[in-house]
Design a protein around this motif. Structure first.
Motif, PDB file in Angstrom:
ATOM      1  N   LEU A 182     -46.768   1.863 -41.133  1.00 59.01           N
ATOM      2  CA  LEU A 182     -47.142   0.757 -41.514  1.00 59.01           C
ATOM      3  C   LEU A 182     -45.563   1.137 -42.839  1.00 59.01           C
ATOM      4  CD1 LEU A 182     -50.601   0.689 -42.356  1.00 59.01           C
ATOM      5  CD2 LEU A 182     -49.277  -1.603 -41.482  1.00 59.01           C
ATOM      6  N   THR A 183     -45.888   2.260 -43.219  1.00 58.41           N
ATOM      7  CA  THR A 183     -44.689   2.674 -43.783  1.00 58.41           C
ATOM      8  C   THR A 183     -43.507   2.952 -43.070  1.00 58.41           C
ATOM      9  OG1 THR A 183     -45.920   4.283 -45.488  1.00 58.41           O
ATOM     10  CG2 THR A 183     -43.974   4.228 -45.677  1.00 58.41           C
ATOM     11  N   GLU A 184     -43.225   2.952 -42.212  1.00 53.21           N
ATOM     12  CA  GLU A 184     -41.494   2.813 -41.621  1.00 53.21           C
ATOM     13  C   GLU A 184     -41.224   0.933 -41.465  1.00 53.21           C
ATOM     14  OE1 GLU A 184     -38.118   3.760 -39.525  1.00 53.21           O
ATOM     15  OE2 GLU A 184     -39.626   4.796 -40.911  1.00 53.21           O
ATOM     16  N   ALA A 185     -42.222   0.382 -41.064  1.00 52.57           N
ATOM     17  CA  ALA A 185     -42.007  -0.487 -41.025  1.00 52.57           C
ATOM     18  C   ALA A 185     -41.575  -1.418 -41.923  1.00 52.57           C
ATOM     19  CB  ALA A 185     -43.562  -1.439 -40.434  1.00 52.57           C
ATOM     20  N   ALA A 186     -42.284  -1.050 -43.199  1.00 51.79           N
ATOM     21  CA  ALA A 186     -42.485  -1.631 -44.384  1.00 51.79           C
ATOM     22  C   ALA A 186     -40.491  -1.339 -45.010  1.00 51.79           C
ATOM     23  CB  ALA A 186     -43.802  -0.956 -45.435  1.00 51.79           C
ATOM     24  N   ARG A 187     -39.727  -0.147 -44.897  1.00 56.19           N
ATOM     25  CA  ARG A 187     -39.007  -0.037 -44.519  1.00 56.19           C
ATOM     26  C   ARG A 187     -37.674  -0.449 -44.752  1.00 56.19           C
ATOM     27  NH1 ARG A 187     -40.928   6.021 -46.575  1.00 56.19           N
ATOM     28  NH2 ARG A 187     -41.402   5.631 -48.636  1.00 56.19           N
ATOM     29  N   LEU A 188     -38.226  -0.476 -43.369  1.00 56.82           N
ATOM     30  CA  LEU A 188     -37.285  -1.257 -41.855  1.00 56.82           C
ATOM     31  C   LEU A 188     -36.826  -3.078 -42.716  1.00 56.82           C
ATOM     32  CD1 LEU A 188     -37.852   0.386 -38.756  1.00 56.82           C
ATOM     33  CD2 LEU A 188     -35.571   0.347 -39.992  1.00 56.82           C
ATOM     34  N   LEU A 189     -37.978  -3.851 -42.711  1.00 58.17           N
ATOM     35  CA  LEU A 189     -38.266  -4.968 -43.321  1.00 58.17           C
ATOM     36  C   LEU A 189     -37.729  -5.397 -44.270  1.00 58.17           C
ATOM     37  CD1 LEU A 189     -41.952  -5.772 -40.725  1.00 58.17           C
ATOM     38  CD2 LEU A 189     -39.763  -6.764 -40.598  1.00 58.17           C
ATOM     39  N   LEU A 190     -37.750  -4.456 -45.287  1.00 59.23           N
ATOM     40  CA  LEU A 190     -37.888  -4.417 -46.779  1.00 59.23           C
ATOM     41  C   LEU A 190     -35.599  -4.217 -47.023  1.00 59.23           C
ATOM     42  CD1 LEU A 190     -37.915  -4.463 -49.917  1.00 59.23           C
ATOM     43  CD2 LEU A 190     -38.235  -3.006 -50.034  1.00 59.23           C
ATOM     44  N   ARG A 191     -35.676  -3.524 -45.947  1.00 51.84           N
ATOM     45  CA  ARG A 191     -34.054  -3.062 -45.651  1.00 51.84           C
ATOM     46  C   ARG A 191     -33.161  -4.802 -45.428  1.00 51.84           C
ATOM     47  NH1 ARG A 191     -32.440   2.032 -42.790  1.00 51.84           N
ATOM     48  NH2 ARG A 191     -30.596   0.981 -42.666  1.00 51.84           N
ATOM     49  N   ALA A 192     -33.760  -4.937 -44.412  1.00 55.40           N
ATOM     50  CA  ALA A 192     -33.040  -5.921 -43.927  1.00 55.40           C
ATOM     51  C   ALA A 192     -33.343  -7.223 -45.249  1.00 55.40           C
ATOM     52  CB  ALA A 192     -34.438  -6.638 -42.702  1.00 55.40           C
TER      53      ALA A 192
END
Length: 319
Positions: free
Chosen positions: A75-85
């Motif tokens: 979930l943390t990885e997903a959150a950071r990837l989407l935030l970077r996008a």
């Protein structure tokens, strides 16, 4: 990834393995692993939003197999990837409906909840701060304030970190013109710092970094009280006690009324600000502003400047 169609075809192919079939359970571990591989591949190709979607799917697989830590990490990885996008779009001033940001906030919230349930509050607080800083960067100060406050709550065992997060939340309140909210947060910081501060034997004065925090918060609170001017019937007891220290009557007994944390010169200047506000003396405030400017931080100088502007307005501050 060559195009959207290719991505969705591979995504659906992996998802199909999660369907229940007659007498066969879905292979959750295999599907989760494949979603993870696809996410890494997309990340390398800088397809961050699609990579985030794959990590979210992987997190659902981890949740289904009751792997709490694995769920939190994905979930943390997903959150950071989407935030970077979303941050990349914002940096390049690209049009966006902010779907990635909404998905990122949801993922952050889920990850924070899971880490909290796992009693890993340090990690949960770190995620709150990561999201809050990015939201503040994008000018979403109101949303950032919520996560700074949440981080402070999770950092209750580390007072300095909690106070710093509360200070960041107060700054966000000032940026959104929520002066009553900022006053509440500075008051909370004052109470926490006074409770946790080591004391000198004899006069019981706070020492060290806590002393600086208490002094800074008192300045901010006095200036905000002058700006907000809550009616007497709504004045909190702690605010009433603060203002009593700066009242006219305190001039006769400065040693008794003066804050233990403020230098005498600064205390007298603040006391003069309070009296100038009570007398609606804008010119006196402008003179005091010049003397106070090098002694105050940015937020405090902004509050004082706003106070002078508001008092100089024909409608005044309603004293």
């Amino acid at each position: 990834m060559e195009n959207d169609a290719e991505f969705w075809a591979r995504y659906r192919g992996i998802s199909s393995k999660l369907r229940r079939r007659f007498l066969r359970k879905p292979n959750l571990a295999e599907a989760g692993e494949q979603f993870g591989h696809l996410s890494k591949e997309l990340k390398q190709q800088d397809c961050l939003q699609y990579a985030g979607f794959c990590s979210l799917a992987q997190a659902r697989c981890e949740q289904a197999v009751m792997n709490g830590l694995g769920e939190a990490e994905t979930l943390t990885e997903a959150a950071r990837l989407l935030l970077r996008a979303e941050v990349d779009n914002w940096t390049l001033h690209l049009p966006s409906l902010q779907e990635a940001l909404q998905s990122s906030c949801n993922a952050f919230n889920c990850a924070i909840k899971v880490y909290t349930e796992l009693r890993q509050t340090t990690m949960a607080a770190s995620l709150c701060l990561d999201l809050a800083q990015s939201l503040k960067l994008m000018g979403k100060d109101g949303e950032a304030c919520v996560f700074f406050r949440r981080a402070a709550e999770l950092q209750y065992e580390t007072p300095f970190a909690s106070l710093h997060s509360l200070g960041q939340a107060a700054s966000c309140c000032l940026l959104t013109h929520d002066y009553e909210g900022a006053l509440t947060l500075y008051t909370t910081m004052q109470q926490v710092a006074e409770e946790k501060a080591p004391r000198l034997p004899g006069n019981n004065a706070p020492v060290g970094a806590f002393q600086d925090i208490i002094a800074s918060n008192e300045i901010s609170r006095v200036l905000l009280l002058m700006l907000v001017q809550p009616p007497p019937q709504h004045l909190a007891p702690e605010h009433a006690r603060t203002l009593e220290n700066y009242a006219w009557s305190a001039l006769d007994s400065p040693g008794h009324a003066r804050s233990q944390c403020l230098p005498e010169e600064l205390f007298i200047l603040l006391q003069s600000v309070v009296m100038a506000c009570q007398e609606k003396d804008v010119e006196a405030l402008r003179v005091l502003q010049k003397e106070l400017w090098p002694l105050l931080d940015k937020n405090q100088n902004d509050i004082l400047h706003l106070l002078i502007c508001e008092m100089g307005h024909p409608s005044g501050l309603g004293y």
